[in-house]
Design a protein around this motif. Structure first.
Motif, mmCIF file in Angstrom:
data_model
loop_
_atom_site.group_PDB
_atom_site.id
_atom_site.type_symbol
_atom_site.label_atom_id
_atom_site.label_comp_id
_atom_site.label_asym_id
_atom_site.label_seq_id
_atom_site.Cartn_x
_atom_site.Cartn_y
_atom_site.Cartn_z
ATOM 1 N N VAL A 225 0.745 -1.248 -0.173
ATOM 2 C CA VAL A 225 0.107 0.072 0.033
ATOM 3 C C VAL A 225 0.954 1.147 0.046
ATOM 4 O O VAL A 225 0.520 2.390 -0.735
ATOM 5 C CB VAL A 225 -0.888 0.032 1.197
ATOM 6 C CG1 VAL A 225 -1.689 1.162 1.243
ATOM 7 C CG2 VAL A 225 -1.954 -1.126 1.041
ATOM 8 N N SER A 226 2.035 1.314 0.765
ATOM 9 C CA SER A 226 2.849 2.360 0.674
ATOM 10 C C SER A 226 3.409 2.995 -0.551
ATOM 11 O O SER A 226 3.253 3.897 -1.027
ATOM 12 C CB SER A 226 4.134 2.155 1.840
ATOM 13 O OG SER A 226 3.360 1.835 3.144
ATOM 14 N N ALA A 227 3.872 1.781 -1.442
ATOM 15 C CA ALA A 227 4.449 1.953 -2.678
ATOM 16 C C ALA A 227 3.295 2.149 -3.511
ATOM 17 O O ALA A 227 3.496 3.223 -4.586
ATOM 18 C CB ALA A 227 5.060 0.584 -3.114
ATOM 19 N N ALA B 200 -5.560 4.788 4.256
ATOM 20 C CA ALA B 200 -5.673 3.217 4.765
ATOM 21 C C ALA B 200 -6.772 2.445 3.910
ATOM 22 O O ALA B 200 -7.695 3.081 3.389
ATOM 23 C CB ALA B 200 -6.173 3.102 5.995
ATOM 24 N N ILE B 201 -6.575 1.177 3.554
ATOM 25 C CA ILE B 201 -7.549 0.172 2.998
ATOM 26 C C ILE B 201 -8.684 0.159 3.921
ATOM 27 O O ILE B 201 -8.741 -0.058 5.163
ATOM 28 C CB ILE B 201 -6.807 -1.083 2.568
ATOM 29 C CG1 ILE B 201 -5.678 -0.751 1.661
ATOM 30 C CG2 ILE B 201 -7.911 -1.906 1.985
ATOM 31 C CD1 ILE B 201 -5.904 0.016 0.470
ATOM 32 N N ASN C 68 -10.149 7.558 1.924
ATOM 33 C CA ASN C 68 -9.826 5.880 1.879
ATOM 34 C C ASN C 68 -10.885 5.150 1.165
ATOM 35 O O ASN C 68 -10.381 4.040 0.541
ATOM 36 C CB ASN C 68 -10.110 5.633 3.369
ATOM 37 C CG ASN C 68 -9.176 6.021 4.348
ATOM 38 O OD1 ASN C 68 -8.078 6.738 3.930
ATOM 39 N ND2 ASN C 68 -9.486 5.893 5.569
ATOM 40 N N ALA C 69 -12.029 5.440 0.868
ATOM 41 C CA ALA C 69 -13.029 4.747 -0.060
ATOM 42 C C ALA C 69 -12.224 4.487 -1.289
ATOM 43 O O ALA C 69 -12.126 3.663 -1.966
ATOM 44 C CB ALA C 69 -14.316 5.130 -0.167
ATOM 45 N N LEU C 70 -11.723 5.950 -2.016
ATOM 46 C CA LEU C 70 -11.158 5.900 -3.155
ATOM 47 C C LEU C 70 -9.773 5.323 -3.419
ATOM 48 O O LEU C 70 -9.231 4.608 -4.036
ATOM 49 C CB LEU C 70 -11.236 7.335 -3.629
ATOM 50 C CG LEU C 70 -12.451 7.844 -3.883
ATOM 51 C CD1 LEU C 70 -12.339 9.545 -4.179
ATOM 52 C CD2 LEU C 70 -13.162 7.277 -5.089
ATOM 53 N N VAL C 71 -8.950 5.489 -2.169
ATOM 54 C CA VAL C 71 -7.795 4.753 -2.127
ATOM 55 C C VAL C 71 -8.086 3.158 -2.167
ATOM 56 O O VAL C 71 -7.410 2.408 -2.780
ATOM 57 C CB VAL C 71 -6.948 4.910 -0.627
ATOM 58 C CG1 VAL C 71 -5.688 4.098 -0.495
ATOM 59 C CG2 VAL C 71 -6.543 6.453 -0.898
ATOM 60 N N THR C 72 -8.832 2.703 -1.353
ATOM 61 C CA THR C 72 -9.291 1.314 -1.273
ATOM 62 C C THR C 72 -9.524 0.708 -2.670
ATOM 63 O O THR C 72 -9.131 -0.141 -3.325
ATOM 64 C CB THR C 72 -10.287 0.975 -0.492
ATOM 65 O OG1 THR C 72 -9.995 1.292 0.817
ATOM 66 C CG2 THR C 72 -10.802 -0.478 -0.310
ATOM 67 N N LEU C 73 -10.609 1.395 -3.395
ATOM 68 C CA LEU C 73 -10.927 0.987 -4.583
ATOM 69 C C LEU C 73 -10.100 1.129 -5.795
ATOM 70 O O LEU C 73 -10.166 0.524 -6.832
ATOM 71 C CB LEU C 73 -12.455 1.568 -5.112
ATOM 72 C CG LEU C 73 -13.454 1.298 -4.115
ATOM 73 C CD1 LEU C 73 -14.771 2.256 -4.379
ATOM 74 C CD2 LEU C 73 -13.894 -0.025 -4.416
ATOM 75 N N ASN D 272 -9.435 13.767 5.869
ATOM 76 C CA ASN D 272 -9.563 12.816 6.984
ATOM 77 C C ASN D 272 -10.997 13.072 7.502
ATOM 78 O O ASN D 272 -11.540 12.094 8.308
ATOM 79 C CB ASN D 272 -8.858 13.377 8.443
ATOM 80 C CG ASN D 272 -7.114 13.064 8.240
ATOM 81 O OD1 ASN D 272 -6.978 12.010 7.566
ATOM 82 N ND2 ASN D 272 -6.458 13.987 8.107
ATOM 83 N N GLY D 273 -11.799 13.989 7.332
ATOM 84 C CA GLY D 273 -13.275 14.267 7.655
ATOM 85 C C GLY D 273 -14.271 14.268 6.556
ATOM 86 O O GLY D 273 -15.388 14.061 7.035
#
Length: 398
Positions: free
Chosen positions: A34-36, A63-64, A144-149, A178-179
């Motif tokens: 995830v970091s990469a 975060a995922i 986070n939702a967009l990072v996850t997907l 964050n908010g």
């Protein structure tokens, strides 16, 4: 999630010419550490003019979210009938609130129609359908939702551009990484729009220098109006019209298919409930959500914006009907539709249709467009009224 992302012809051509290279890049861009992955996203954001400070701030703590993946994997299928869904969504409470909103925010809705040609009832109906006028906007962290997907390799080509747009919104001061919360698939605000669409079509309706579609009703209303205009809405034309239908009709021509004008339907005995036949020169489809004995509507070219907003036929028909109610029309005539099929019986019907050579897609028990089209062909072959409604009589005949 609303499948409302569209590519231009130029983008489509570029995608075609670069398909092999793009596929390789996408494969490398998703999954893994995830970091990469986040470092890769940051690097791409920098090439788009985002500062390193903004990118770092946008991605710090990303975060995922496993709940997002669970929602994505378990998307429900649409099993309610039009009568069931529209009764629940077009409630008297929502109509009362919608009419009050149209009155209290009259100047904002008037501006939306003046500048973008979109009547207030259409915007208000979407506002109600999407979030109950802003009351239920979703509680997933948008970043986070967009990072996850984007990290997930199922559809990164759809969500990575949205993540990059969200980072850009952080730079504008229009998204708190964050908010800010919204839907599990990254839609934000009172009318549930994706970051790219907010950037492209966002309007600062309250004049505070920001586009805040979560907290500002004027921003949300005018942004929705501009987006709907972009989808192709034509000012001054209807979108849907309730009608009555005669017992004898070429029902095989019904459904969302081209080739007829409203005047052609009127000449066949289809009668608008409001008596208005002035749009007879427009292309028109006769839709029967629950067959020839249930509610009936003529849809006009403006109905296409509903299909762009959401591809579910039941959702779009309900949303379009909702807008007519807010515009002053009475409730539809329910009629006496024949009883539909259970989930298991619908799957049996789809299997039989498939066995007759029809492409109905997945055997899922859903009366989608492919199944409706196959039903009409078999109804016509069997000498039944080809209205596309799945009944026990049809299943037995097959």
């Amino acid at each position: 999630m609303r499948p409302n992302l569209k590519t231009t012809l130029a983008a489509g051509l570029a995608a075609f010419l670069l398909a092999g290279n793009a596929h390789a890049q996408t494969a490398a861009a998703c999954g893994g550490d995830v970091s990469a992955f986040l470092e890769g996203v940051k690097a791409e954001a920098l090439t788009r003019g985002v500062s390193a400070e903004v990118a770092d701030r946008a991605l710090a703590g990303a975060a995922i979210d496993q709940k997002v993946l669970s929602r994505d994997r378990a998307q429900g299928v649409f099993r309610q009938t039009f009568l069931e869904f529209s009764k629940r969504t077009v409630s008297q409470s929502r109509l009362d609130i919608g009419r009050k909103k149209l009155k209290d925010l009259g100047s904002v809705f008037a501006r939306a129609e003046q500048e973008f040609g979109v009547p207030g009832p259409i915007i208000a109906a979407f506002w109600a359908m999407e979030t109950d006028f802003g009351a239920v906007q979703g509680d997933f962290n948008t970043r986070n939702a967009l990072v996850t997907l984007s990290h997930d390799c199922r559809r990164p080509e759809l969500f990575r551009p949205q993540l990059l747009a969200a980072i850009e919104m952080v730079g504008h001061g229009d998204l708190d990484p964050n908010g800010t919360t919204g839907a599990w698939a990254g839609e934000i605000g009172q009318v549930q729009m994706l970051p790219k669409d907010i950037i492209e079509f966002g309007v600062d309706g309250d004049g505070d220098g920001h586009i805040d579609v979560k907290k500002s009703a004027p921003d949300a209303i005018l942004t929705a109006a501009k987006f709907i205009q972009h989808l192709g809405f034509t000012k001054g034309q209807p979108w849907i019209q309730e009608v009555s239908v005669p017992k004898v009709l070429p029902f095989e021509k019904t459904g969302l298919q081209p080739g007829m004008k409203a005047a052609d339907w009127f000449a066949l005995g289809v009668k608008p409930r409001d008596g208005d036949t002035s749009f007879g020169n427009l292309e028109a489809s006769l839709v029967l959500p629950q067959g020839r004995k249930g509610p009936a509507f003529i849809t006009y070219p403006n109905f296409n914006i509903y299909l762009e907003w959401n591809q579910s036929f039941i959702y779009t028909t309900s949303a379009a009907y909702f807008a007519t109610r807010l515009a002053g029309m009475p409730p539809y005539e329910r009629g006496t539709p024949e009883e539909g099929l259970s989930d298991d019986a619908m799957k049996q019907l789809q299997t039989k249709l498939q066995g007759h050579g029809h492409d109905v897609g997945k055997i899922d028990g859903i009366l989608g467009s492919g199944t409706r089209a196959a039903i009409q062909k078999e109804q016509l072959r069997l000498g039944l009224p080809a209205d596309g409604w799945a009944t026990q009589a049809l299943l037995s005949a097959l």
